[in-house]
Design a protein around this motif. Structure first.
Motif, PDB file in Angstrom:
ATOM      1  N   GLN A 174       0.860  -1.186   0.137  1.00 41.34           N
ATOM      2  CA  GLN A 174       0.050  -0.179  -0.086  1.00 41.34           C
ATOM      3  C   GLN A 174       0.771   1.253   0.077  1.00 41.34           C
ATOM      4  O   GLN A 174       0.588   2.040  -0.643  1.00 41.34           O
ATOM      5  CB  GLN A 174      -0.897  -0.081   1.192  1.00 41.34           C
ATOM      6  N   ARG A 175       2.165   1.192   0.763  1.00 42.63           N
ATOM      7  CA  ARG A 175       2.786   2.387   0.892  1.00 42.63           C
ATOM      8  C   ARG A 175       3.479   2.681  -0.577  1.00 42.63           C
ATOM      9  O   ARG A 175       3.795   3.840  -0.927  1.00 42.63           O
ATOM     10  CB  ARG A 175       3.901   2.387   1.660  1.00 42.63           C
ATOM     11  N   ARG A 176       3.723   1.608  -1.353  1.00 35.92           N
ATOM     12  CA  ARG A 176       4.139   2.003  -2.714  1.00 35.92           C
ATOM     13  C   ARG A 176       3.241   1.875  -3.755  1.00 35.92           C
ATOM     14  O   ARG A 176       3.321   1.716  -4.911  1.00 35.92           O
ATOM     15  CB  ARG A 176       5.192   0.607  -3.026  1.00 35.92           C
ATOM     16  N   GLY A 177       1.744   2.249  -3.411  1.00 39.55           N
ATOM     17  CA  GLY A 177       0.762   2.282  -4.489  1.00 39.55           C
ATOM     18  C   GLY A 177       0.493   1.120  -4.871  1.00 39.55           C
ATOM     19  O   GLY A 177      -0.473   1.239  -6.041  1.00 39.55           O
ATOM     20  N   GLY A 178       0.728  -0.059  -4.590  1.00 34.57           N
ATOM     21  CA  GLY A 178       0.296  -1.189  -5.016  1.00 34.57           C
ATOM     22  C   GLY A 178       1.091  -1.695  -6.311  1.00 34.57           C
ATOM     23  O   GLY A 178       0.674  -2.421  -6.820  1.00 34.57           O
ATOM     24  N   HIS A 179       2.129  -0.911  -6.675  1.00 42.66           N
ATOM     25  CA  HIS A 179       2.778  -1.053  -7.911  1.00 42.66           C
ATOM     26  C   HIS A 179       3.977  -1.866  -7.865  1.00 42.66           C
ATOM     27  O   HIS A 179       4.656  -2.436  -8.807  1.00 42.66           O
ATOM     28  CB  HIS A 179       3.129   0.098  -8.617  1.00 42.66           C
ATOM     29  N   GLN A 180       4.407  -2.273  -6.396  1.00 40.96           N
ATOM     30  CA  GLN A 180       5.766  -2.792  -6.423  1.00 40.96           C
ATOM     31  C   GLN A 180       5.866  -3.983  -5.360  1.00 40.96           C
ATOM     32  O   GLN A 180       4.871  -3.997  -4.409  1.00 40.96           O
ATOM     33  CB  GLN A 180       6.770  -1.844  -5.991  1.00 40.96           C
ATOM     34  N   LYS A 181       6.188  -5.209  -5.897  1.00 41.58           N
ATOM     35  CA  LYS A 181       6.395  -6.263  -4.756  1.00 41.58           C
ATOM     36  C   LYS A 181       7.200  -5.854  -3.617  1.00 41.58           C
ATOM     37  O   LYS A 181       8.285  -5.301  -3.535  1.00 41.58           O
ATOM     38  CB  LYS A 181       7.291  -7.538  -5.578  1.00 41.58           C
ATOM     39  N   PRO A 182       6.527  -6.244  -2.391  1.00 39.97           N
ATOM     40  CA  PRO A 182       7.204  -5.901  -1.127  1.00 39.97           C
ATOM     41  C   PRO A 182       8.628  -6.775  -0.912  1.00 39.97           C
ATOM     42  O   PRO A 182       8.749  -7.563  -1.531  1.00 39.97           O
ATOM     43  CB  PRO A 182       6.138  -6.459  -0.087  1.00 39.97           C
ATOM     44  N   ASN A 183       9.599  -5.844  -0.304  1.00 42.45           N
ATOM     45  CA  ASN A 183      10.919  -6.429  -0.089  1.00 42.45           C
ATOM     46  C   ASN A 183      10.942  -7.075   1.272  1.00 42.45           C
ATOM     47  O   ASN A 183      10.436  -6.541   2.234  1.00 42.45           O
ATOM     48  CB  ASN A 183      11.941  -5.253  -0.307  1.00 42.45           C
ATOM     49  N   SER A 184      11.468  -8.222   1.399  1.00 43.67           N
ATOM     50  CA  SER A 184      11.572  -8.911   2.536  1.00 43.67           C
ATOM     51  C   SER A 184      12.356  -8.239   3.740  1.00 43.67           C
ATOM     52  O   SER A 184      12.166  -8.363   4.669  1.00 43.67           O
ATOM     53  CB  SER A 184      12.015 -10.367   2.429  1.00 43.67           C
ATOM     54  N   SER A 185      13.390  -7.610   3.216  1.00 36.88           N
ATOM     55  CA  SER A 185      14.593  -6.613   4.020  1.00 36.88           C
ATOM     56  C   SER A 185      13.710  -5.517   4.568  1.00 36.88           C
ATOM     57  O   SER A 185      13.884  -5.233   5.783  1.00 36.88           O
ATOM     58  CB  SER A 185      15.609  -6.320   3.224  1.00 36.88           C
ATOM     59  N   ASN A 186      12.789  -4.674   3.758  1.00 33.49           N
ATOM     60  CA  ASN A 186      12.201  -3.698   4.318  1.00 33.49           C
ATOM     61  C   ASN A 186      11.014  -4.305   5.291  1.00 33.49           C
ATOM     62  O   ASN A 186      10.794  -3.805   6.342  1.00 33.49           O
ATOM     63  CB  ASN A 186      11.216  -2.903   3.313  1.00 33.49           C
ATOM     64  N   ALA A 187      10.289  -5.459   5.038  1.00 27.81           N
ATOM     65  CA  ALA A 187       9.383  -6.145   6.033  1.00 27.81           C
ATOM     66  C   ALA A 187       9.953  -6.390   7.272  1.00 27.81           C
ATOM     67  O   ALA A 187       9.395  -6.097   8.355  1.00 27.81           O
ATOM     68  CB  ALA A 187       8.621  -7.212   5.216  1.00 27.81           C
ATOM     69  N   ALA A 188      11.268  -7.081   7.249  1.00 27.09           N
ATOM     70  CA  ALA A 188      11.828  -7.343   8.389  1.00 27.09           C
ATOM     71  C   ALA A 188      12.376  -6.147   9.279  1.00 27.09           C
ATOM     72  O   ALA A 188      12.023  -6.146  10.461  1.00 27.09           O
ATOM     73  CB  ALA A 188      13.100  -8.086   8.078  1.00 27.09           C
ATOM     74  N   ALA A 189      12.705  -5.137   8.623  1.00 29.67           N
ATOM     75  CA  ALA A 189      13.215  -3.881   9.238  1.00 29.67           C
ATOM     76  C   ALA A 189      11.816  -3.237   9.813  1.00 29.67           C
ATOM     77  O   ALA A 189      12.141  -2.684  10.848  1.00 29.67           O
ATOM     78  CB  ALA A 189      13.791  -2.882   8.391  1.00 29.67           C
ATOM     79  N   ASN A 190      10.700  -3.402   9.440  1.00 33.06           N
ATOM     80  CA  ASN A 190       9.740  -2.684   9.980  1.00 33.06           C
ATOM     81  C   ASN A 190       9.048  -3.368  11.230  1.00 33.06           C
ATOM     82  O   ASN A 190       8.046  -2.880  12.128  1.00 33.06           O
ATOM     83  CB  ASN A 190       8.391  -2.686   9.030  1.00 33.06           C
ATOM     84  N   ARG A 191       9.651  -4.515  11.344  1.00 34.28           N
ATOM     85  CA  ARG A 191       9.275  -5.194  12.898  1.00 34.28           C
ATOM     86  C   ARG A 191      10.194  -4.840  13.975  1.00 34.28           C
ATOM     87  O   ARG A 191       9.945  -5.297  14.873  1.00 34.28           O
ATOM     88  CB  ARG A 191       9.413  -6.675  12.643  1.00 34.28           C
ATOM     89  N   LEU A 192      11.406  -4.300  13.561  1.00 35.17           N
ATOM     90  CA  LEU A 192      12.371  -3.966  14.707  1.00 35.17           C
ATOM     91  C   LEU A 192      11.909  -2.632  15.229  1.00 35.17           C
ATOM     92  O   LEU A 192      10.932  -1.840  14.975  1.00 35.17           O
ATOM     93  CB  LEU A 192      13.420  -3.418  13.968  1.00 35.17           C
ATOM     94  N   PRO A 193      12.135  -2.403  16.740  1.00 39.14           N
ATOM     95  CA  PRO A 193      11.818  -1.503  17.591  1.00 39.14           C
ATOM     96  C   PRO A 193      12.092   0.290  17.024  1.00 39.14           C
ATOM     97  O   PRO A 193      11.393   0.920  17.498  1.00 39.14           O
ATOM     98  CB  PRO A 193      12.456  -1.670  18.927  1.00 39.14           C
ATOM     99  N   PHE A 194      12.966   0.345  16.226  1.00 37.51           N
ATOM    100  CA  PHE A 194      13.452   1.481  15.626  1.00 37.51           C
ATOM    101  C   PHE A 194      12.852   1.645  14.270  1.00 37.51           C
ATOM    102  O   PHE A 194      13.066   0.850  13.419  1.00 37.51           O
ATOM    103  CB  PHE A 194      15.014   1.824  15.947  1.00 37.51           C
ATOM    104  N   ALA A 195      12.017   2.586  13.915  1.00 41.76           N
ATOM    105  CA  ALA A 195      11.608   2.680  12.645  1.00 41.76           C
ATOM    106  C   ALA A 195      12.407   4.107  11.907  1.00 41.76           C
ATOM    107  O   ALA A 195      12.829   4.988  12.626  1.00 41.76           O
ATOM    108  CB  ALA A 195      10.002   3.156  12.898  1.00 41.76           C
ATOM    109  N   LEU A 196      12.504   3.979  10.522  1.00 47.22           N
ATOM    110  CA  LEU A 196      13.043   4.967   9.764  1.00 47.22           C
ATOM    111  C   LEU A 196      12.070   6.143   9.669  1.00 47.22           C
ATOM    112  O   LEU A 196      10.795   6.120   9.458  1.00 47.22           O
ATOM    113  CB  LEU A 196      13.162   4.397   8.393  1.00 47.22           C
ATOM    114  N   ARG A 197      12.837   7.492  10.023  1.00 40.82           N
ATOM    115  CA  ARG A 197      12.003   8.715   9.825  1.00 40.82           C
ATOM    116  C   ARG A 197      12.844   9.365   8.870  1.00 40.82           C
ATOM    117  O   ARG A 197      14.043   9.400   9.168  1.00 40.82           O
ATOM    118  CB  ARG A 197      11.578   9.264  11.045  1.00 40.82           C
ATOM    119  N   ASN A 198      12.256  10.415   8.204  1.00 46.12           N
ATOM    120  CA  ASN A 198      13.036  11.338   7.431  1.00 46.12           C
ATOM    121  C   ASN A 198      13.152  12.568   8.300  1.00 46.12           C
ATOM    122  O   ASN A 198      12.336  13.009   9.026  1.00 46.12           O
ATOM    123  CB  ASN A 198      11.863  11.791   6.293  1.00 46.12           C
ATOM    124  N   VAL A 199      14.342  13.186   8.036  1.00 48.70           N
ATOM    125  CA  VAL A 199      14.701  14.592   8.949  1.00 48.70           C
ATOM    126  C   VAL A 199      14.480  15.744   8.087  1.00 48.70           C
ATOM    127  O   VAL A 199      14.983  15.737   6.874  1.00 48.70           O
ATOM    128  CB  VAL A 199      16.101  14.556   9.246  1.00 48.70           C
TER     129      VAL A 199
END
Length: 421
Positions: free
Chosen positions: A375-400
């Motif tokens: 959904q974040r990619r607009g449904g046009h791109q297959k999810p990446n396992s590395s990104n999915a794994a990172a999303n389960r970790l306690p520190f999330a990515l944010r833009n500065v």
């Protein structure tokens, strides 16, 4: 000696300047009294987590203040220096600072840090607002003394798309750039021995050019990290005597958000504050130079080197050489493209997730993670396992945001003391 009759007020014989000084002194006494009452209330309710949270300002929030509100006599350089190292101060150091500003030096280390940060947050915000940011944005040399380019290699398997795969750091490289002439002046590398999967796959060895004998003879991550810190300390960037400002530089967020975070969590180590924000040169390149094409088999580092007319050193996925190329890209963006390198990403603690590696995801959780990423990619791109794994970790990515970088707001972190008692 002048005397007064009963009922006569001394204020009647004061000149306007003396009246103003006395009134100002009275206001300060009242402010101190209010502070004491407020701290006493917080101390009484020290065991009530819900009430204590009411007294705590929102995470990563800098109070909006007027330019004339700053207390007199506070050294701006001291405020900046203290605010940036408050996350690593000892309890004894914080008690000394609290006594100097007439705040209670009692309580746990976490309470002392909160009290000190809460006091200096306003002063830090004021100091940053008064700087000439237009000039500072155009001059990288005033921002950092050094850049430290990293490119971490981790264990992997061929054709794996498993969210639960435990990536472990196996190469920890760093390349040092001095920001006066933007040239590479030193480099560091250590291999790291994996513990969950001590035998690296043939695919991983061919991809990273790291042999089994390399990792067998290497230290585990805690010792490898200590060696990196020791190297950085020699350049004044880490340790008790640090005096050099620096920024971590990466090609994308995975080095910090995924690989480093996993390694620190695996060994129950705290992520140093200086490594929680970084310059993603790929993000700057795509925003200010041009978008990178996909599907041609080339790495983003190779594409950026080609576009910037840089000779790429080594081969792809060779950690130390990738770090050298990331450093060269950063220098070229400044020297050739006349761009400013800003901290543009960071990792932020998610309070709803425990501070440990997550247990293996079940099929339902994997499906939900993939749906969210799609959904974040607009449904046009297959999810990446590395990104999915990172999303389960306690520190999330944010833009500065640029404003957060200019004001230094990204330094204002309330999550650097998670393991303090």
């Amino acid at each position: 000696m002048e005397t007064h009759e009963v009922g006569e007020t001394p204020l009647a014989k004061m000149n306007p300047r003396e009246e103003h000084l006395l009134s100002d002194y009275y206001d300060k006494l009242m402010k101190i009294s209010d502070d004491v009452e407020r701290e006493t209330a917080v101390g009484i309710l020290a065991n009530d987590d819900d009430v204590r949270r009411l007294h705590k300002p929102p995470e990563n929030h800098l109070d909006t203040v007027l330019a004339g509100d700053s207390d007199k006599g506070i050294d701006p350089k001291k405020v900046e220096r203290l605010f940036k190292r408050i996350n690593e101060m000892t309890a004894a150091e914080m008690r000394i600072e609290l006594k100097e500003i007439h705040k209670s030096p009692h309580g746990s280390k976490k309470e002392l840090r909160f009290r000190l940060r809460h006091f200096y947050r306003k002063e830090f915000s004021l100091i940053q607002e008064k700087k000439d940011y237009t000039r500072a944005r155009s001059n990288n040399r005033k921002r950092f003394k050094y850049l430290v380019a990293i490119d971490i290699e981790a264990t992997c398997e061929a054709e794996t798309n498993d969210i639960n795969y435990p990536h472990e750091t196996i190469e920890l490289p760093a390349v040092l750039v001095e920001c006066n002439n933007f040239t590479i002046i030193d480099r560091f590398r250590t291999y790291v021995r994996p513990e969950i999967n001590p035998k690296i796959s043939e695919f991983c060895s061919q991809l990273t050019h790291i042999s089994q004998s390399d990792v067998d003879a290497a230290p585990l991550f805690p010792e490898a990290w200590a060696r990196l810190v020791e190297w950085m300390s020699r350049w004044g960037m880490m340790g008790d005597d640090k005096d050099a400002s620096f920024a971590i530089v990466t090609d994308g967020p995975n080095d910090v958000q995924h690989f480093l975070q996993r390694s620190f969590l695996q060994y129950n180590m705290n992520i140093p504050h200086e490594f929680r924000h970084f310059i993603n040169v790929k993000k700057i390149f795509e925003l200010r130079v041009e978008r990178l094409s996909k599907g041609d088999g080339k790495t983003s580092i190779a594409k950026m080197c080609e576009k910037l007319n840089l000779e790429m050193e080594g081969t792809a996925h060779q950690g130390i050489m990738d770090a050298v190329n990331v450093a060269k890209i950063a220098c070229a963006l400044v020297l050739s493209k006349k761009l400013t390198l800003c901290i543009n990403q960071r990792i932020v603690r998610q309070r709803n997730k425990p501070l440990r590696l997550p247990p293996p995801a079940n099929e339902e959780e994997i499906r939900m993670l993939n749906e969210q990423l799609s959904q974040r990619r607009g449904g046009h791109q297959k999810p990446n396992s590395s990104n999915a794994a990172a999303n389960r970790l306690p520190f999330a990515l944010r833009n500065v945001l640029l404003e957060e970088f200019n004001t230094g707001a990204y330094w204002d972190c309330d999550t650097c003391d998670e393991r303090d008692s």
